[in-house]
Scaffold this active site. Structure first.
Site, PDB file in Angstrom:
ATOM      1  N   ARG A  53      45.771  42.547 -11.916  1.00  0.00           N
ATOM      2  CA  ARG A  53      46.158  41.939 -10.650  1.00  0.00           C
ATOM      3  C   ARG A  53      45.509  42.590  -9.433  1.00  0.00           C
ATOM      4  O   ARG A  53      44.945  41.899  -8.583  1.00  0.00           O
ATOM      5  CB  ARG A  53      47.680  41.999 -10.456  1.00  0.00           C
ATOM      6  CG  ARG A  53      48.426  40.830 -11.056  1.00  0.00           C
ATOM      7  CD  ARG A  53      49.819  41.257 -11.446  1.00  0.00           C
ATOM      8  NE  ARG A  53      49.711  42.207 -12.532  1.00  0.00           N
ATOM      9  CZ  ARG A  53      49.674  41.859 -13.808  1.00  0.00           C
ATOM     10  NH1 ARG A  53      49.810  40.616 -14.157  1.00  0.00           N
ATOM     11  NH2 ARG A  53      49.527  42.767 -14.775  1.00  0.00           N
ATOM     12  N   THR A  54      45.631  43.892  -9.324  1.00  0.00           N
ATOM     13  CA  THR A  54      45.251  44.511  -8.048  1.00  0.00           C
ATOM     14  C   THR A  54      43.770  44.278  -7.735  1.00  0.00           C
ATOM     15  O   THR A  54      43.407  43.908  -6.622  1.00  0.00           O
ATOM     16  CB  THR A  54      45.595  46.010  -8.057  1.00  0.00           C
ATOM     17  OG1 THR A  54      46.979  46.127  -8.348  1.00  0.00           O
ATOM     18  CG2 THR A  54      45.308  46.661  -6.722  1.00  0.00           C
ATOM     19  N   LYS A  83      28.518  61.347 -14.741  1.00  0.00           N
ATOM     20  CA  LYS A  83      27.492  62.409 -14.717  1.00  0.00           C
ATOM     21  C   LYS A  83      27.934  63.585 -13.857  1.00  0.00           C
ATOM     22  O   LYS A  83      27.190  64.532 -13.660  1.00  0.00           O
ATOM     23  CB  LYS A  83      26.187  61.854 -14.148  1.00  0.00           C
ATOM     24  CG  LYS A  83      25.622  60.670 -14.880  1.00  0.00           C
ATOM     25  CD  LYS A  83      24.327  60.216 -14.173  1.00  0.00           C
ATOM     26  CE  LYS A  83      23.868  58.869 -14.676  1.00  0.00           C
ATOM     27  NZ  LYS A  83      22.814  58.303 -13.816  1.00  0.00           N
ATOM     28  N   ARG A 104      41.047  52.622  -6.896  1.00  0.00           N
ATOM     29  CA  ARG A 104      42.189  52.973  -7.759  1.00  0.00           C
ATOM     30  C   ARG A 104      41.761  54.159  -8.602  1.00  0.00           C
ATOM     31  O   ARG A 104      40.667  54.159  -9.171  1.00  0.00           O
ATOM     32  CB  ARG A 104      42.588  51.808  -8.659  1.00  0.00           C
ATOM     33  CG  ARG A 104      43.538  52.245  -9.772  1.00  0.00           C
ATOM     34  CD  ARG A 104      44.141  51.115 -10.522  1.00  0.00           C
ATOM     35  NE  ARG A 104      45.155  50.447  -9.717  1.00  0.00           N
ATOM     36  CZ  ARG A 104      46.010  49.550 -10.205  1.00  0.00           C
ATOM     37  NH1 ARG A 104      45.965  49.227 -11.483  1.00  0.00           N
ATOM     38  NH2 ARG A 104      46.899  48.973  -9.422  1.00  0.00           N
ATOM     39  N   HIS A 132      51.085  53.177  -3.787  1.00  0.00           N
ATOM     40  CA  HIS A 132      50.336  51.942  -4.023  1.00  0.00           C
ATOM     41  C   HIS A 132      50.704  51.022  -2.855  1.00  0.00           C
ATOM     42  O   HIS A 132      51.452  50.058  -3.008  1.00  0.00           O
ATOM     43  CB  HIS A 132      50.771  51.360  -5.378  1.00  0.00           C
ATOM     44  CG  HIS A 132      49.950  50.226  -5.890  1.00  0.00           C
ATOM     45  ND1 HIS A 132      48.940  49.632  -5.173  1.00  0.00           N
ATOM     46  CD2 HIS A 132      49.992  49.574  -7.088  1.00  0.00           C
ATOM     47  CE1 HIS A 132      48.399  48.657  -5.903  1.00  0.00           C
ATOM     48  NE2 HIS A 132      49.022  48.614  -7.068  1.00  0.00           N
TER      49      HIS A 132
HETATM   50  C1  NCD Z   1      51.337  48.519 -10.910  1.00  0.00           C
HETATM   51  C2  NCD Z   1      50.435  49.748 -10.848  1.00  0.00           C
HETATM   52  O1  NCD Z   1      49.269  49.692 -11.227  1.00  0.00           O
HETATM   53  O2  NCD Z   1      50.939  50.747 -10.392  1.00  0.00           O
HETATM   54  N1  NCD Z   1      50.696  47.331 -11.227  1.00  0.00           N
HETATM   55  C3  NCD Z   1      50.053  46.620 -10.254  1.00  0.00           C
HETATM   56  O3  NCD Z   1      49.393  47.160  -9.411  1.00  0.00           O
HETATM   57  N2  NCD Z   1      50.230  45.290 -10.259  1.00  0.00           N
HETATM   58  C4  NCD Z   1      52.523  48.753 -11.744  1.00  0.00           C
HETATM   59  C5  NCD Z   1      52.361  49.172 -13.163  1.00  0.00           C
HETATM   60  O4  NCD Z   1      51.270  49.421 -13.654  1.00  0.00           O
HETATM   61  O5  NCD Z   1      53.403  49.254 -13.805  1.00  0.00           O
END
Ligand code: NCD
Length: 306
Positions: A53-54, A83, A104, A132
């Protein structure tokens, strides 16, 4: 806003104006349209951890704004990080390709190192178990859309409250509102870090910690659910102790108020039974659309697009 690194950096006013902007973008997302606002701009998505999703949400947001995207969803395996390149150097380099960067990373510190090197705005797409911000924002945006308010609510947070960066972000963001009551439901070993509990109590909110899901279900207006975060445990054995501890079923949902809403950042593992999906109170798939609109608002703000 120069970068979006921490949920705690946002003021109440900034939150509300992002929600207003997201609301304006929502029809563009629903009608699958494309604007020209970000024409000529490029977003780089650098993902060192798995994501469905993100990453797609950031990328869809940029494309619907009219911009372009360059992406590496497997930074750990296929970038120069393999590397030994530092995040500082990655930030300086990618800034010359892109106008905004989404990162991320499994380590909480990584975003700060990238920002040091970056010469363009950086947005945090999840840094380890810490924060997040865009997920927290889209969760609050969903609550606002569904309940019409962010004050005077009983919010139950359920699951791995120790490791879930999403609930940590929600605590920070919700702290700007008033008359909130929190019910924190987790196994003893996965409780919300005390710093968040103290912060909420110091704001004057009532905070109850319990292991009993049904206590929360009966009382809450919003159920913020999250999976047990397998990848954050020291050992598989440790994870297995907690796996499947709370599973939402239609029977359990019967205990909840008729107008409560169930939000979850997903992914779903075993913690929501698929037959809950047809319950009109389940909003976890509606959140996906809200997330694109919200990230359009964040990207537009970071790039100074009016
Ligand atoms: C979340 C994350 O990556 O922290 N998911 C997301 O971003 N949609 C929650 C999770 O992984 O449980």
């Amino acid at each position: 806003m120069k970068h979006l690194i921490r949920s705690s950096q946002l003021s109440r006013q900034e939150l509300l104006s992002l929600f207003d902007r997201a609301n304006e973008f929502l029809p563009v997302v629903k009608e699958r349209r494309k604007l020209k606002l970000a024409e000529g701009k490029i977003l780089a998505t650098l993902f060192f951890e798995p994501s469905t999703r993100t990453r797609f949400s950031f990328e869809t947001a940029m494309l619907r704004l009219g911009g372009d995207v360059i992406s590496n969803p497997q930074m750990l395996q296929t970038s120069s990080a393999k590397k030994g390149e530092s995040l500082y150097d990655t930030g300086r380099t990618v800034s010359q390709y892109a106008d905004v960067i989404a990162l991320r990373h499994p380590e909480a510190q990584a975003i700060h190192d990238l920002v040091e090197g970056a010469r363009v705005p950086v947005v945090n797409g999840g840094n380890g178990p810490e924060d997040h911000p865009t997920q927290g924002l889209l969760d609050l945006f969903t609550i606002l859309e569904e309940k019409g308010r962010l004050d005077d609510l009983t919010i139950a947070m359920v699951g791995d409250l120790k490791h879930s960066r999403v609930v940590h972000s929600q605590c920070e963001l919700l702290s700007h509102f008033s008359h909130l009551r929190f019910i924190l439901v987790s196994p003893e070993g996965l409780r919300m870090p005390p710093s968040y509990v103290t912060m909420l109590q110091e704001k004057g909110f009532e905070v109850t910690e319990t292991e009993e899901l049904h206590v929360a279900l009966e009382a809450c207006d919003v159920l913020s659910d999250t999976r047990i975060q397998q990848e954050r445990f020291a050992s598989e054995e440790d994870y297995l102790k907690h796996k499947g501890v709370y599973i939402l079923t239609p029977e359990l949902m019967q205990k909840a108020k008729p107008d409560m809403i169930l939000i979850d950042p997903l992914p779903r593992v075993d913690h929501i039974h698929p037959s809950v999906d047809s319950d009109p109170r389940a909003k976890y798939f509606d959140q996906v659309q809200n997330g694109v609109a919200l990230r359009m608002a964040v990207l537009a703000e970071l790039m100074g697009l009016c």
